[in-house]
Design a protein around this motif. Structure first.
Motif, PDB file in Angstrom:
ATOM      1  N   LEU A  47       0.826  -1.206   0.000  1.00 50.06           N
ATOM      2  CA  LEU A  47       0.000   0.000   0.000  1.00 50.06           C
ATOM      3  C   LEU A  47       0.861   1.258   0.000  1.00 50.06           C
ATOM      4  O   LEU A  47       0.544   2.239  -0.690  1.00 50.06           O
ATOM      5  CB  LEU A  47      -0.950   0.006   1.196  1.00 50.06           C
ATOM      6  N   ALA A  48       1.957   1.235   0.746  1.00 49.33           N
ATOM      7  CA  ALA A  48       2.868   2.382   0.772  1.00 49.33           C
ATOM      8  C   ALA A  48       3.460   2.643  -0.612  1.00 49.33           C
ATOM      9  O   ALA A  48       3.590   3.791  -1.030  1.00 49.33           O
ATOM     10  CB  ALA A  48       3.963   2.156   1.805  1.00 49.33           C
ATOM     11  N   VAL A  49       3.795   1.576  -1.334  1.00 43.12           N
ATOM     12  CA  VAL A  49       4.328   1.718  -2.696  1.00 43.12           C
ATOM     13  C   VAL A  49       3.258   2.311  -3.615  1.00 43.12           C
ATOM     14  O   VAL A  49       3.539   3.219  -4.391  1.00 43.12           O
ATOM     15  CB  VAL A  49       4.834   0.358  -3.234  1.00 43.12           C
ATOM     16  N   LEU A  50       2.034   1.814  -3.515  1.00 46.66           N
ATOM     17  CA  LEU A  50       0.939   2.353  -4.332  1.00 46.66           C
ATOM     18  C   LEU A  50       0.724   3.833  -4.050  1.00 46.66           C
ATOM     19  O   LEU A  50       0.505   4.629  -4.964  1.00 46.66           O
ATOM     20  CB  LEU A  50      -0.368   1.613  -4.050  1.00 46.66           C
ATOM     21  N   ASP A  51       0.766   4.197  -2.778  1.00 47.67           N
ATOM     22  CA  ASP A  51       0.532   5.589  -2.384  1.00 47.67           C
ATOM     23  C   ASP A  51       1.522   6.554  -3.012  1.00 47.67           C
ATOM     24  O   ASP A  51       1.199   7.721  -3.233  1.00 47.67           O
ATOM     25  CB  ASP A  51       0.595   5.732  -0.860  1.00 47.67           C
ATOM     26  N   GLU A  52       2.723   6.075  -3.310  1.00 46.27           N
ATOM     27  CA  GLU A  52       3.772   6.942  -3.847  1.00 46.27           C
ATOM     28  C   GLU A  52       3.951   6.825  -5.360  1.00 46.27           C
ATOM     29  O   GLU A  52       4.827   7.478  -5.925  1.00 46.27           O
ATOM     30  CB  GLU A  52       5.104   6.641  -3.145  1.00 46.27           C
ATOM     31  N   MET A  53       3.125   6.027  -6.014  1.00 48.01           N
ATOM     32  CA  MET A  53       3.274   5.832  -7.461  1.00 48.01           C
ATOM     33  C   MET A  53       2.944   7.094  -8.242  1.00 48.01           C
ATOM     34  O   MET A  53       2.080   7.886  -7.847  1.00 48.01           O
ATOM     35  CB  MET A  53       2.354   4.706  -7.954  1.00 48.01           C
ATOM     36  N   ASP A  54       3.611   7.239  -9.371  1.00 44.64           N
ATOM     37  CA  ASP A  54       3.269   8.270 -10.339  1.00 44.64           C
ATOM     38  C   ASP A  54       1.847   7.990 -10.825  1.00 44.64           C
ATOM     39  O   ASP A  54       1.502   6.818 -11.076  1.00 44.64           O
ATOM     40  CB  ASP A  54       4.263   8.188 -11.503  1.00 44.64           C
ATOM     41  N   PRO A  55       0.985   9.001 -10.951  1.00 42.37           N
ATOM     42  CA  PRO A  55      -0.401   8.763 -11.363  1.00 42.37           C
ATOM     43  C   PRO A  55      -0.541   7.987 -12.675  1.00 42.37           C
ATOM     44  O   PRO A  55      -1.403   7.118 -12.786  1.00 42.37           O
ATOM     45  CB  PRO A  55      -0.993  10.164 -11.483  1.00 42.37           C
ATOM     46  N   ASP A  56       0.298   8.275 -13.657  1.00 38.19           N
ATOM     47  CA  ASP A  56       0.205   7.548 -14.925  1.00 38.19           C
ATOM     48  C   ASP A  56       0.545   6.072 -14.747  1.00 38.19           C
ATOM     49  O   ASP A  56      -0.133   5.197 -15.289  1.00 38.19           O
ATOM     50  CB  ASP A  56       1.115   8.171 -15.988  1.00 38.19           C
ATOM     51  N   ALA A  57       1.593   5.791 -13.977  1.00 35.09           N
ATOM     52  CA  ALA A  57       1.975   4.403 -13.716  1.00 35.09           C
ATOM     53  C   ALA A  57       0.886   3.695 -12.913  1.00 35.09           C
ATOM     54  O   ALA A  57       0.605   2.516 -13.144  1.00 35.09           O
ATOM     55  CB  ALA A  57       3.307   4.351 -12.968  1.00 35.09           C
ATOM     56  N   TYR A  58       0.259   4.408 -11.992  1.00 36.64           N
ATOM     57  CA  TYR A  58      -0.821   3.832 -11.189  1.00 36.64           C
ATOM     58  C   TYR A  58      -1.999   3.445 -12.081  1.00 36.64           C
ATOM     59  O   TYR A  58      -2.554   2.350 -11.958  1.00 36.64           O
ATOM     60  CB  TYR A  58      -1.254   4.825 -10.114  1.00 36.64           C
ATOM     61  N   HIS A  59      -2.362   4.312 -13.013  1.00 41.51           N
ATOM     62  CA  HIS A  59      -3.472   4.008 -13.923  1.00 41.51           C
ATOM     63  C   HIS A  59      -3.117   2.834 -14.842  1.00 41.51           C
ATOM     64  O   HIS A  59      -3.987   2.023 -15.165  1.00 41.51           O
ATOM     65  CB  HIS A  59      -3.882   5.245 -14.717  1.00 41.51           C
ATOM     66  N   GLU A  60      -1.864   2.736 -15.247  1.00 36.89           N
ATOM     67  CA  GLU A  60      -1.423   1.585 -16.038  1.00 36.89           C
ATOM     68  C   GLU A  60      -1.559   0.295 -15.228  1.00 36.89           C
ATOM     69  O   GLU A  60      -1.992  -0.729 -15.758  1.00 36.89           O
ATOM     70  CB  GLU A  60       0.020   1.769 -16.496  1.00 36.89           C
ATOM     71  N   LEU A  61      -1.191   0.349 -13.944  1.00 38.85           N
ATOM     72  CA  LEU A  61      -1.326  -0.815 -13.076  1.00 38.85           C
ATOM     73  C   LEU A  61      -2.791  -1.226 -12.971  1.00 38.85           C
ATOM     74  O   LEU A  61      -3.125  -2.405 -13.097  1.00 38.85           O
ATOM     75  CB  LEU A  61      -0.768  -0.509 -11.683  1.00 38.85           C
ATOM     76  N   LEU A  62      -3.686  -0.257 -12.758  1.00 40.94           N
ATOM     77  CA  LEU A  62      -5.118  -0.567 -12.656  1.00 40.94           C
ATOM     78  C   LEU A  62      -5.650  -1.157 -13.957  1.00 40.94           C
ATOM     79  O   LEU A  62      -6.439  -2.106 -13.938  1.00 40.94           O
ATOM     80  CB  LEU A  62      -5.911   0.677 -12.271  1.00 40.94           C
ATOM     81  N   ASP A  63      -5.219  -0.606 -15.091  1.00 38.97           N
ATOM     82  CA  ASP A  63      -5.645  -1.146 -16.391  1.00 38.97           C
ATOM     83  C   ASP A  63      -5.147  -2.580 -16.571  1.00 38.97           C
ATOM     84  O   ASP A  63      -5.886  -3.440 -17.041  1.00 38.97           O
ATOM     85  CB  ASP A  63      -5.142  -0.273 -17.537  1.00 38.97           C
TER      86      ASP A  63
END
Length: 76
Positions: A47-63
Motif C-alpha cells: 500500500l505504501a508503494v501504491l501511495d507513492e506511485m506516479d499517477p500515470d503508472a498507477y493508472h497503467e497498473l489498474l488497467d
C-alpha cells in the motif's frame, strides 16, 4: 502479480473474488470498492508503494489488473 519499485503486489483476480470480499464491498461505489479491496488484500508495504506511485503508472497498473482479471472496459 505486479512489481513496483522492487515490491511484488499480489492483486486478486477481479473475476474470482472470495465471497467475503464481495460481501464487504457490495454496497460501495466503484472507487470506494476498489480502494477497500486494495486495503483488504495488500500488505502495508504494498500500500505504501501504491501511495507513492506516479499517477500515470498507477493508472497503467489498474488497467493491467482489470485486463488480467478479464474485466477491461474495452474501447468506446
Amino acid at each position: 502479480m505486479y512489481q513496483v519499485d522492487g515490491v511484488e503486489l499480489h492483486l486478486p483476480s477481479l473475476s474470482y473474488l472470495k465471497p467475503g470480499l464481495i460481501r464487504r464491498i457490495r454496497r460501495l461505489g466503484d472507487v470506494d470498492a476498489m480502494y477497500t479491496l486494495l486495503e483488504l488484500t495488500l500488505s502495508a508495504e504494498s500500500l505504501a508503494v501504491l501511495d507513492e506511485m506516479d499517477p500515470d503508472a498507477y493508472h497503467e497498473l489498474l488497467d493491467a489488473w482489470r485486463t488480467h482479471s478479464g474485466v477491461n472496459l474495452g474501447e468506446s
